[in-house]
Design a protein around this motif. Structure first.
Motif, PDB file in Angstrom:
ATOM      1  N   SER A  21       0.839  -1.185   0.000  1.00 44.08           N
ATOM      2  CA  SER A  21       0.000   0.000   0.000  1.00 44.08           C
ATOM      3  C   SER A  21       0.878   1.240   0.000  1.00 44.08           C
ATOM      4  N   CYS A  22       0.377   2.295  -0.584  1.00 38.73           N
ATOM      5  CA  CYS A  22       1.080   3.572  -0.599  1.00 38.73           C
ATOM      6  C   CYS A  22       0.057   4.666  -0.350  1.00 38.73           C
ATOM      7  N   ALA A  23       0.164   5.292   0.811  1.00 40.41           N
ATOM      8  CA  ALA A  23      -0.762   6.346   1.188  1.00 40.41           C
ATOM      9  C   ALA A  23      -0.157   7.705   0.883  1.00 40.41           C
ATOM     10  N   ALA A  24      -0.950   8.569   0.274  1.00 34.05           N
ATOM     11  CA  ALA A  24      -0.471   9.890  -0.136  1.00 34.05           C
ATOM     12  C   ALA A  24      -1.088  10.985   0.717  1.00 34.05           C
ATOM     13  N   SER A  25      -0.251  11.942   1.084  1.00 37.15           N
ATOM     14  CA  SER A  25      -0.726  13.102   1.832  1.00 37.15           C
ATOM     15  C   SER A  25      -0.913  14.248   0.862  1.00 37.15           C
ATOM     16  N   ARG A  71      -6.056   1.594  -7.407  1.00 37.84           N
ATOM     17  CA  ARG A  71      -6.053   2.814  -6.616  1.00 37.84           C
ATOM     18  C   ARG A  71      -7.427   3.043  -6.006  1.00 37.84           C
ATOM     19  N   ASP A  72      -7.430   3.667  -4.839  1.00 40.16           N
ATOM     20  CA  ASP A  72      -8.665   4.069  -4.173  1.00 40.16           C
ATOM     21  C   ASP A  72      -8.532   5.566  -3.924  1.00 40.16           C
ATOM     22  N   ASN A  73      -9.165   6.357  -4.769  1.00 39.17           N
ATOM     23  CA  ASN A  73      -8.998   7.808  -4.673  1.00 39.17           C
ATOM     24  C   ASN A  73      -9.591   8.368  -3.385  1.00 39.17           C
ATOM     25  N   ALA A  74     -10.627   7.742  -2.870  1.00 39.80           N
ATOM     26  CA  ALA A  74     -11.225   8.217  -1.620  1.00 39.80           C
ATOM     27  C   ALA A  74     -10.271   8.009  -0.446  1.00 39.80           C
TER      28      ALA A  74
END
Length: 121
Positions: A21-25, A71-74
């Motif tokens: 997973s890669c979470a973006a701020s 990807r999950d944009n939400a």
């Protein structure tokens, strides 16, 4: 600059699976094309998979049919589902976000710190 945090790496046996997973701020994640690269010891960084703003995906030949990028944009997160893992998949996996609005991954955007994936019995 986009802050990216990868997770999900680890040690797995050949034939096993992992999901990175890669979470973006960022305020709006949907305007970034995203990608996964990897770098094995003694080798240069190589493209693994990309997913554009429009949802188009692209894979390196070495992982086609085994890896899936989504990807999950939400949730502002991109994933890499890795199945049928092989020892040659061992590497540090990096997430990248391209420049906002660019519908491709050039490798010239922001990068995460990487997560280690080791495939070994």
């Amino acid at each position: 600059q986009v802050q990216l945090v990868e997770s999900g790496g680890g040690l797995v046996q050949p034939g096993g699976s992992l999901r990175l997973s890669c979470a973006a701020s960022v305020s709006i994640f949907a305007i970034y094309s995203m990608g996964w690269y990897r770098q094995a010891p003694g080798k240069s960084r190589e493209l693994v998979a990309t997913i554009t703003i429009s949802g188009s995906t692209n894979y390196a030949d070495a992982v086609k049919g085994r890896f899936t990028i989504s990807r999950d944009n939400a949730k502002k997160t991109v994933y890499l589902q890795m199945n049928s893992l092989k020892p040659e998949d061992t590497a540090v996996y990096y997430c990248t976000a391209d420049k906002p609005g660019n519908n491709s991954v050039t490798g010239h955007g922001s990068w995460g710190q990487g997560t280690q994936v080791t495939v070994s019995s």
